[in-house]
Design a protein around this motif. Structure first.
Motif, short mmCIF file in Angstrom:
data_model
loop_
_atom_site.label_atom_id
_atom_site.label_comp_id
_atom_site.label_asym_id
_atom_site.label_seq_id
_atom_site.Cartn_x
_atom_site.Cartn_y
_atom_site.Cartn_z
N THR A 207 -18.59 -9.10 5.82
CA THR A 207 -19.48 -7.77 6.21
C THR A 207 -20.60 -8.14 7.08
O THR A 207 -20.90 -9.42 7.23
N VAL A 208 -21.27 -7.09 7.92
CA VAL A 208 -22.44 -7.50 8.72
C VAL A 208 -23.69 -7.19 8.02
O VAL A 208 -23.95 -6.42 7.39
N ARG A 209 -24.53 -8.25 7.72
CA ARG A 209 -25.82 -8.15 6.87
C ARG A 209 -26.93 -8.78 7.67
O ARG A 209 -28.04 -8.15 7.63
N HIS A 210 -26.86 -9.64 8.16
CA HIS A 210 -27.87 -10.47 8.98
C HIS A 210 -28.49 -9.37 10.37
O HIS A 210 -29.59 -9.75 10.70
N ILE A 211 -27.79 -8.64 10.69
CA ILE A 211 -28.34 -7.80 11.86
C ILE A 211 -27.80 -6.39 11.65
O ILE A 211 -27.03 -6.06 10.73
N THR A 212 -28.14 -5.34 12.35
CA THR A 212 -27.61 -3.96 12.08
C THR A 212 -26.30 -3.85 12.99
O THR A 212 -26.37 -4.09 14.27
N GLY A 213 -25.25 -3.42 12.17
CA GLY A 213 -23.99 -3.40 13.07
C GLY A 213 -23.00 -2.75 12.09
O GLY A 213 -23.11 -2.84 10.81
N ARG A 214 -21.84 -2.28 12.66
CA ARG A 214 -20.90 -1.87 11.72
C ARG A 214 -19.82 -3.10 11.18
O ARG A 214 -19.81 -4.24 11.95
N ASN A 215 -19.56 -2.90 10.19
CA ASN A 215 -18.43 -3.71 9.57
C ASN A 215 -17.25 -3.89 10.43
O ASN A 215 -16.52 -3.07 10.62
N PRO A 216 -16.41 -5.05 10.28
CA PRO A 216 -15.51 -5.36 10.98
C PRO A 216 -14.24 -4.92 9.96
O PRO A 216 -14.41 -4.78 8.79
N ASN A 217 -12.94 -4.66 10.50
CA ASN A 217 -11.90 -4.46 9.84
C ASN A 217 -11.76 -5.94 9.09
O ASN A 217 -12.14 -7.12 9.88
N ARG A 218 -11.00 -6.11 7.83
CA ARG A 218 -10.56 -7.31 7.38
C ARG A 218 -9.21 -7.77 7.28
O ARG A 218 -8.44 -6.78 7.27
N VAL A 219 -8.73 -8.82 7.60
CA VAL A 219 -7.20 -9.44 7.62
C VAL A 219 -7.20 -10.56 6.70
O VAL A 219 -7.83 -11.55 6.75
N VAL A 220 -6.61 -10.23 5.46
CA VAL A 220 -6.18 -11.39 4.40
C VAL A 220 -4.97 -11.74 4.67
O VAL A 220 -3.93 -10.95 4.53
N ILE A 221 -4.71 -13.12 4.72
CA ILE A 221 -3.46 -13.62 4.63
C ILE A 221 -3.36 -14.09 3.45
O ILE A 221 -3.72 -15.37 3.12
N ASP A 222 -2.13 -13.64 2.63
CA ASP A 222 -1.95 -14.47 1.26
C ASP A 222 -0.66 -14.37 0.76
O ASP A 222 -0.12 -13.50 0.10
N ARG A 223 0.25 -15.36 1.39
CA ARG A 223 1.48 -15.26 1.14
C ARG A 223 2.05 -15.31 -0.21
O ARG A 223 2.75 -14.29 -0.17
N SER A 224 1.44 -15.69 -1.07
CA SER A 224 2.15 -15.58 -2.44
C SER A 224 1.47 -14.91 -3.28
O SER A 224 1.84 -14.86 -4.49
N GLY A 225 0.53 -13.99 -2.75
CA GLY A 225 0.05 -12.94 -3.43
C GLY A 225 -1.03 -13.42 -4.54
O GLY A 225 -1.08 -12.93 -5.84
N LYS A 226 -1.88 -14.20 -4.52
CA LYS A 226 -2.85 -14.84 -5.38
C LYS A 226 -4.24 -14.13 -5.74
O LYS A 226 -5.02 -14.17 -6.39
N ALA A 227 -4.58 -13.64 -4.51
CA ALA A 227 -5.89 -13.00 -4.34
C ALA A 227 -6.12 -12.08 -5.30
O ALA A 227 -5.31 -11.38 -5.67
N LYS A 228 -7.53 -12.15 -5.90
CA LYS A 228 -7.73 -11.16 -6.92
C LYS A 228 -8.30 -9.76 -6.37
O LYS A 228 -9.16 -9.80 -5.47
N GLY A 229 -8.08 -8.50 -7.01
CA GLY A 229 -8.63 -7.33 -6.58
C GLY A 229 -10.06 -7.18 -6.57
O GLY A 229 -10.69 -6.72 -5.82
N THR A 230 -10.65 -7.92 -7.28
CA THR A 230 -11.89 -7.99 -7.65
C THR A 230 -12.88 -8.85 -6.44
O THR A 230 -14.20 -8.96 -6.54
#
Ligand code: AOF
Ligand code: ZN
Length: 350
Positions: A207-230
């Motif tokens: 996200t954007v924190r050190h300056i004022t501005g909008r957050n970008p969209n995020r792209v996560v590449i997780d081939r085998s589906g390991k990322a945690k929802g948290t």
């Protein structure tokens, strides 16, 4: 008519106005416009947000602009999109002369707006300060021409040549100023991309924190589906999250757009193509060494920004800098960012 130094000065003002729309107008281009009469500025405008008025219309405003000169960083549009054609408005207002920076690469345009104005006896000059006006629309142009997003790889390199510690952790190599700059980039790029390794090692919020501005969209590449929802990358926010995996996940927040690909489809090129189809024009790659290397080797990277930091890591993961020249990148810009030295490499594209 010839172009004078004061014309260049006026176009520079239009360029600076255009930049004010950064992060707000995509998938439209950044555009700025200025109206000058008898040597004085009588109107200023820029494209403020997607779907809103074009720069020319904002510059005209309620001003009486007959017999004036318009400076505009991009060829005025000649088509009905979300807004009516700027060319018609310019003609109706009886503007005498239009000075244009870049031709619009949109297939509906490509000089048609310029031709139309000329047909209506408006004096049009094209190409003034065009290295600057082209630079304003580099994401838009690349995407219009290739269908792919313009990808920038950003890395911080330690004094002893590492981009991450031995465990892969990449936080806090660069200076405070460089981190603020990266947050500014996040606020201006459509999306930030990371892979599973980076998620597990850094758990970045992106996200954007050190300056004022909008957050970008995020792209996560997780081939085998390991990322945690948290994980922080999925934390509640207003922007979009694109999640690429071979698996369908039921444990991710509902607002995550899941894109399931099979083994054959699961490659960086296919993923970027899909992001392009979803109007993502610019991607900031904050992934690890493996992903960055793959992106460069597949000729999918348009720009590499290295922050050469002062800190020593002793040991860690390095980035093979010989890839830079091997894949046709050249130094585009060098500057100082706090105590870091920043080098931007670009390759010639389309
Ligand atoms: C201009 N001035 O400030 C911009 C232009 O859907 P619309 O009506 O907003 O049109 C979008 C298209 O208009 C975009 O693809 C590009 O060709 C042009 N953008 N043109 O004269 C502007 N933003
Ligand atoms: Zn327009």
């Amino acid at each position: 008519m010839s172009i004078s130094n004061s014309d260049k000065k006026f176009m520079q003002i239009a360029v600076d106005l255009a930049k004010k729309g950064a992060g707000k107008v995509s998938p439209n281009p950044l555009v700025g416009a200025l109206i000058v009469k008898d040597g004085s500025i009588i109107g200023e405008g820029f494209h403020v947000k997607f779907g809103g008025n074009h720069a020319e219309v904002n510059a005209i405003g309620n001003n009486f602009v007959a017999d004036s000169i318009m400076f505009v960083t991009l060829e005025p549009c000649n088509h009905h999109g979300k807004t009516p054609p700027c060319t018609e408005r310019i003609i109706a207002e009886k503007i005498q002369r239009v000075i244009v920076g870049s031709v619009d690469p949109d297939p509906r345009m490509q000089g048609k707006g310029i031709e139309y104005l000329k047909m209506h006896d408006i004096d049009v000059s094209v190409g003034i300060l065009n290295s600057k006006t082209d630079e304003l629309i580099r994401f838009y142009t690349y995407w219009k021409k290739t269908g792919y997003p313009f990808c920038t790889v950003k890395l911080a390199v330690s004094e002893d040549g590492f981009i991450a510690g031995i465990e892969g952790q990449s936080k806090w190599i660069s200076s405070q100023e460089s981190r603020a700059e990266v947050h500014q980039m996040r606020a201006e790029y459509d999306a930030v991309l990371v892979g599973t390794n980076t998620l597990f090692i850094d758990n970045p919020a992106l996200t954007v924190r050190h300056i004022t501005g909008r957050n970008p969209n995020r792209v996560v590449i997780d081939r085998s589906g390991k990322a945690k929802g948290t994980m922080q990358v999925f934390a509640d926010n207003t922007d979009r999250i694109f999640y690429f995996s071979k698996l369908k996940r039921n444990d991710l927040p509902k607002r995550v757009s899941q894109i399931q690909l099979n083994e054959n489809e699961f490659n960086l090129s296919g993923i970027l193509k899909i992001l392009g189809e979803n109007e993502q024009q610019s991607i900031l790659m904050e992934g690890g060494a493996k992903m960055v290397t793959a992106l460069i080797e597949m000729n999918l990277c348009s720009e590499i920004i290295l922050y050469y930091a002062q800190k020593e890591l002793g040991d860690g993961i390095s980035f093979n800098e010989s890839l830079i020249s091997k894949y046709g990148f050249q130094i585009f810009d060098q500057s100082q960012s706090g105590i870091d030295k920043k080098t931007t490499y670009r390759r010639t594209y389309v």
